[in-house]
Design a protein around this motif. Sequence first.
Motif, PDB file in Angstrom:
ATOM      1  N   ALA A   1       1.662  25.269  -5.257  1.00  0.00           N
ATOM      2  CA  ALA A   1       1.517  25.310  -6.713  1.00  0.00           C
ATOM      3  C   ALA A   1       0.204  25.961  -7.154  1.00  0.00           C
ATOM      4  N   GLU A   2      -0.639  26.311  -6.166  1.00  0.00           N
ATOM      5  CA  GLU A   2      -1.956  26.894  -6.453  1.00  0.00           C
ATOM      6  C   GLU A   2      -2.746  25.980  -7.382  1.00  0.00           C
ATOM      7  N   SER A   3      -2.706  24.676  -7.069  1.00  0.00           N
ATOM      8  CA  SER A   3      -3.341  23.673  -7.926  1.00  0.00           C
ATOM      9  C   SER A   3      -4.414  22.911  -7.161  1.00  0.00           C
ATOM     10  N   GLU A   4      -5.650  23.304  -7.323  1.00  0.00           N
ATOM     11  CA  GLU A   4      -6.759  22.575  -6.715  1.00  0.00           C
ATOM     12  C   GLU A   4      -6.887  21.192  -7.334  1.00  0.00           C
ATOM     13  N   ASP A   5      -6.540  21.076  -8.611  1.00  0.00           N
ATOM     14  CA  ASP A   5      -6.577  19.783  -9.288  1.00  0.00           C
ATOM     15  C   ASP A   5      -5.636  18.788  -8.608  1.00  0.00           C
ATOM     16  N   MET A   6      -4.442  19.241  -8.282  1.00  0.00           N
ATOM     17  CA  MET A   6      -3.473  18.386  -7.590  1.00  0.00           C
ATOM     18  C   MET A   6      -3.992  17.985  -6.214  1.00  0.00           C
ATOM     19  N   ALA A   7      -4.597  18.911  -5.494  1.00  0.00           N
ATOM     20  CA  ALA A   7      -5.141  18.623  -4.168  1.00  0.00           C
ATOM     21  C   ALA A   7      -6.226  17.566  -4.231  1.00  0.00           C
ATOM     22  N   GLN A   8      -7.104  17.687  -5.210  1.00  0.00           N
ATOM     23  CA  GLN A   8      -8.200  16.719  -5.356  1.00  0.00           C
ATOM     24  C   GLN A   8      -7.674  15.349  -5.774  1.00  0.00           C
ATOM     25  N   LYS A   9      -6.680  15.340  -6.641  1.00  0.00           N
ATOM     26  CA  LYS A   9      -6.130  14.064  -7.116  1.00  0.00           C
ATOM     27  C   LYS A   9      -5.402  13.322  -6.005  1.00  0.00           C
ATOM     28  N   VAL A  10      -4.639  14.036  -5.190  1.00  0.00           N
ATOM     29  CA  VAL A  10      -3.915  13.346  -4.112  1.00  0.00           C
ATOM     30  C   VAL A  10      -4.905  12.798  -3.086  1.00  0.00           C
ATOM     31  N   LYS A  11      -5.971  13.530  -2.839  1.00  0.00           N
ATOM     32  CA  LYS A  11      -7.005  13.039  -1.924  1.00  0.00           C
ATOM     33  C   LYS A  11      -7.655  11.783  -2.483  1.00  0.00           C
ATOM     34  N   ALA A  12      -7.927  11.780  -3.785  1.00  0.00           N
ATOM     35  CA  ALA A  12      -8.563  10.624  -4.420  1.00  0.00           C
ATOM     36  C   ALA A  12      -7.650   9.396  -4.389  1.00  0.00           C
ATOM     37  N   ILE A  13      -6.364   9.607  -4.659  1.00  0.00           N
ATOM     38  CA  ILE A  13      -5.402   8.495  -4.627  1.00  0.00           C
ATOM     39  C   ILE A  13      -5.313   7.915  -3.219  1.00  0.00           C
ATOM     40  N   HIS A  14      -5.301   8.792  -2.216  1.00  0.00           N
ATOM     41  CA  HIS A  14      -5.208   8.341  -0.830  1.00  0.00           C
ATOM     42  C   HIS A  14      -6.452   7.554  -0.426  1.00  0.00           C
ATOM     43  N   GLU A  15      -7.619   8.062  -0.796  1.00  0.00           N
ATOM     44  CA  GLU A  15      -8.861   7.377  -0.454  1.00  0.00           C
ATOM     45  C   GLU A  15      -8.958   6.024  -1.153  1.00  0.00           C
ATOM     46  N   GLU A  16      -8.492   5.956  -2.388  1.00  0.00           N
ATOM     47  CA  GLU A  16      -8.535   4.695  -3.119  1.00  0.00           C
ATOM     48  C   GLU A  16      -7.669   3.635  -2.440  1.00  0.00           C
ATOM     49  N   GLU A  17      -6.545   4.052  -1.904  1.00  0.00           N
ATOM     50  CA  GLU A  17      -5.618   3.080  -1.301  1.00  0.00           C
ATOM     51  C   GLU A  17      -5.941   2.776   0.153  1.00  0.00           C
ATOM     52  N   PHE A  18      -6.362   3.797   0.919  1.00  0.00           N
ATOM     53  CA  PHE A  18      -6.521   3.621   2.360  1.00  0.00           C
ATOM     54  C   PHE A  18      -7.946   3.780   2.868  1.00  0.00           C
TER      55      PHE A  18
ATOM     56  N   GLN B   1       0.828  -1.206   0.000  1.00  0.00           N
ATOM     57  CA  GLN B   1       0.000   0.000   0.000  1.00  0.00           C
ATOM     58  C   GLN B   1       0.864   1.258   0.000  1.00  0.00           C
ATOM     59  N   SER B   2       1.859   1.278   0.862  1.00  0.00           N
ATOM     60  CA  SER B   2       2.716   2.455   0.967  1.00  0.00           C
ATOM     61  C   SER B   2       3.468   2.703  -0.337  1.00  0.00           C
ATOM     62  N   THR B   3       3.902   1.619  -0.989  1.00  0.00           N
ATOM     63  CA  THR B   3       4.612   1.735  -2.265  1.00  0.00           C
ATOM     64  C   THR B   3       3.697   2.309  -3.347  1.00  0.00           C
ATOM     65  N   THR B   4       2.486   1.777  -3.440  1.00  0.00           N
ATOM     66  CA  THR B   4       1.527   2.264  -4.429  1.00  0.00           C
ATOM     67  C   THR B   4       1.152   3.715  -4.174  1.00  0.00           C
ATOM     68  N   TRP B   5       0.953   4.045  -2.901  1.00  0.00           N
ATOM     69  CA  TRP B   5       0.599   5.409  -2.501  1.00  0.00           C
ATOM     70  C   TRP B   5       1.698   6.404  -2.877  1.00  0.00           C
ATOM     71  N   LEU B   6       2.935   6.070  -2.546  1.00  0.00           N
ATOM     72  CA  LEU B   6       4.042   6.975  -2.842  1.00  0.00           C
ATOM     73  C   LEU B   6       4.232   7.124  -4.349  1.00  0.00           C
ATOM     74  N   ARG B   7       4.067   6.041  -5.090  1.00  0.00           N
ATOM     75  CA  ARG B   7       4.184   6.109  -6.546  1.00  0.00           C
ATOM     76  C   ARG B   7       3.127   7.050  -7.126  1.00  0.00           C
ATOM     77  N   GLY B   8       1.906   6.984  -6.602  1.00  0.00           N
ATOM     78  CA  GLY B   8       0.845   7.879  -7.064  1.00  0.00           C
ATOM     79  C   GLY B   8       1.154   9.329  -6.754  1.00  0.00           C
ATOM     80  N   CYS B   9       1.714   9.569  -5.566  1.00  0.00           N
ATOM     81  CA  CYS B   9       2.088  10.945  -5.197  1.00  0.00           C
ATOM     82  C   CYS B   9       3.172  11.486  -6.118  1.00  0.00           C
ATOM     83  N   ARG B  10       4.144  10.661  -6.414  1.00  0.00           N
ATOM     84  CA  ARG B  10       5.226  11.100  -7.292  1.00  0.00           C
ATOM     85  C   ARG B  10       4.716  11.403  -8.692  1.00  0.00           C
ATOM     86  N   SER B  11       3.713  10.659  -9.141  1.00  0.00           N
ATOM     87  CA  SER B  11       3.164  10.935 -10.469  1.00  0.00           C
ATOM     88  C   SER B  11       2.555  12.334 -10.532  1.00  0.00           C
TER      89      SER B  11
END
Length: 211
Positions: free
Chosen positions: A185-202, A14-24
């Motif tokens: 980065a003033e990126s709401e898109d990035m904020a929403q995506k990281v939240k979605a990736i986190h929720e999907e994994e955890f 889980q941690s590996t997948t999560w970190l990979r998603g964040c790096r993307s």
Amino acid sequence: MPEEEKLLTEAIRQSTTWLRGCRSLTDAQSDIKNSDRNRVAVSLFHLAMEHHSSILHLARTKHYGSAFALIRSQLEAYIRGVWIHRCATQKEIAHFLANNQPPKIEQLIINIESLPVFENGSLSRFKKKIWKISCDFNHGGYAQISWRLSGNKIVSDFGDEQIIMLLNIANTFTLQTVTELSVLAESEDMAQKVKAIHEEEFGSKHSSSVI
């Protein structure tokens, strides 16, 4: 495979997948405004994520003592990054760059928690909870020693439950780090995506913008 070992294997996955998603998300971010403040803050956030990656590598290779030693480094990189991004004056940034001497971590947290988004005090409570033992791990104190003595043998005697806890802490600080990067980065898109990736994994119950 024993149940606890299965849980640890899943936690590492889980941690590996999560970190990979964040790096993307963070690797794709190229339009951050150029300034000393932003360059220093982004560098510190990048360092915090690198510490997470190193914790994962050390957990996979069963170098658990070294993995625990890095949690303080991840915490400090994140806190310094937030302080540079949100609190530091231009004079303080220049002093940091010239002398590598930011204020002590207690003062950084006081400054950070004077801001509305951090005013609930969760960061200082979390720091208080883990600081003593994280310093112990970092400097080779009793916690490092006690988990290496088993009868007449000197072995690494960390339990799977402790490693899972460590990974959960690293995961949380990466969530905080990428969330802070999205603000920078003033990126709401990035904020929403990281939240979605986190929720999907955890799952949604673990998603939070503050520790």
